[in-house]
Design a protein around this motif. Structure first.
Motif: not given
Length: 389
Positions: A89-103, A32-42
């Motif tokens: 207790d994050i279950d999955i990291i969801l990276a939304v953005g370019g390669g830097s966010v995913i890296d 149930d717990n998701v870390l939403l990772a992204y950049g500076k707002g684009s």
């Protein structure tokens, strides 16, 4: 294919205009717990943030946000994300953005439960990943790095002035990646063409090595031709769907890493650019372009056959009346002309480099190479040439 290899790629790709429709189904495979990772707002400007949040809420997920991931993600940002993973207790990291966010997401994935210092263990000492890994999923908004389908994680340690890349085992790859070419339409031209050279550089790093007749080289040549063709269209019309979709998929293929199989590979351009980026924070693709031209001219005599092939098979240069050396140089000239036509930066001054940085960058560069192993003095010579270009 003379060199033995193992190839594994567990990433599921959803490609196209309706690819986001698959996110809810993928999320059902995790807690149930998701870390939403992204950049500076684009992603907020293009409406993608609201769409993703809506899907996460519909799926009943608890969302924790890691924002402000920079173009060259830092180790400090990795540590910030790792702390959020442990605390929630994050279950999955969801990276939304370019390669830097995913890296950055992949860096967080391996660092969160690492015993000891992750930087030392994983990026400096390249030790095996022996701790719990948090799964990563990605939604790509910038084509270039191929991070959406590989285990690579390039991180900058500002305190040490080191930008280091680690290609982790396939178990660190994103479990799924969503690729909708329309998400790249709003990118400024500068970012688009930087990504274009980035994907080309990944292919050339593998291509300019070896002397055998390997299938991988033919795949690289075809992909480079596709990139060159589509880039010219995209520069004129950034919303040409076919061109942008071709570029997005070419970037994924370029660092799959299927394009390096049975190849010794080079990667010296990337090693120089990593340290250039550590000192200037320049756009990765632009730094690669600035370094590539003088580097390839320096090593060309040691791999003249392959550079001549590059000229004929990638750039369609007529070999009639040309020596191998002349043909090889014509290929690099064509690469330079392509950069100029697309607006790709090839001068280090334009990337924020100052003269006093050059020696520091050269001294801290890792030496790899294929056709020729450079000395630190030769790295400095390449940097000076790019600085004076």
């Amino acid at each position: 294919m003379n060199l033995d290899f193992k190839y594994q790629n567990p990433t599921t790709i959803y490609f196209g205009k309706k690819s986001l429709d698959n996110l809810k189904k993928e999320l059902s495979n995790y807690g149930d717990n998701v870390l939403l990772a992204y950049g500076k707002g684009s992603i907020k400007k293009i409406g993608l943030y609201d769409e993703v949040i809506g899907i996460l809420k519909e799926a009943g997920k608890n969302v924790v946000e890691l924002t402000g991931i920079m173009a060259n993600p830092t180790y400090d940002k990795v540590q910030e994300g790792a702390e959020l993973v442990r605390a929630n207790d994050i279950d999955i990291i969801l990276a939304v953005g370019g390669g830097s966010v995913i890296d950055c997401a992949k860096g967080i994935s391996v660092a969160a439960y690492c015993a000891g210092d992750p930087w030392m263990k994983y990026w400096l000492q390249f030790q095996p990943v022996d701790n719990k890994i948090v799964p990563v999923g990605s939604i790509l908004t910038l084509a270039g790095t191929g991070s959406e389908m590989n285990g690579g994680s390039v991180i900058t340690n500002n305190a040490m002035k080191l930008k280091m890349g680690r290609v982790f085992p396939a178990k660190v790859n994103p479990k799924f990646s969503i690729l909708n070419p329309t998400y790249t339409f709003s990118l400024p031209k500068y970012q688009m063409v930087s990504g274009i050279f980035d994907m080309m550089s990944h292919l050339m790093e593998a291509y300019f090595s070896g002397e055998d007749d390997v299938t991988t080289d033919y795949l690289i040549e075809g992909t480079l031709r596709s990139i060159i063709h589509s880039a010219k269209i995209a520069v004129e019309n950034p919303e040409d769907y076919e061109a942008r979709s071709n570029l997005m998929w070419s970037a994924t293929l370029a660092m799959n890493p299927i394009m390096g199989l049975s190849k010794p590979q080079d990667w010296q351009v990337h090693m120089i650019e990593h340290q250039l980026g550590a000192y200037t924070d320049c756009a990765h693709g632009m730094g690669l372009a600035a370094v590539s031209l003088p580097y390839y001219r320096m090593v060309l005599p040691y791999g003249v056959e392959k550079f001549a092939r590059f000229a004929t098979q990638v750039w369609d240069i007529d070999p009639t009346g040309k020596s191998k050396e002349e043909l090889a140089n014509a290929g690099i000239d064509a690469l330079e002309a392509f950069c100029d036509a697309c607006g790709i930066v090839t001068n280090l001054k334009d990337l924020g480099t100052t003269e006093d940085m050059l020696q520091l960058i050269a001294d801290s560069t890792v030496i790899l190479g294929a056709y020729k192993k450079l000395t630190k003095e030769e790295v400095l010579e390449i940097l000076k040439t790019a600085y004076e270009a």
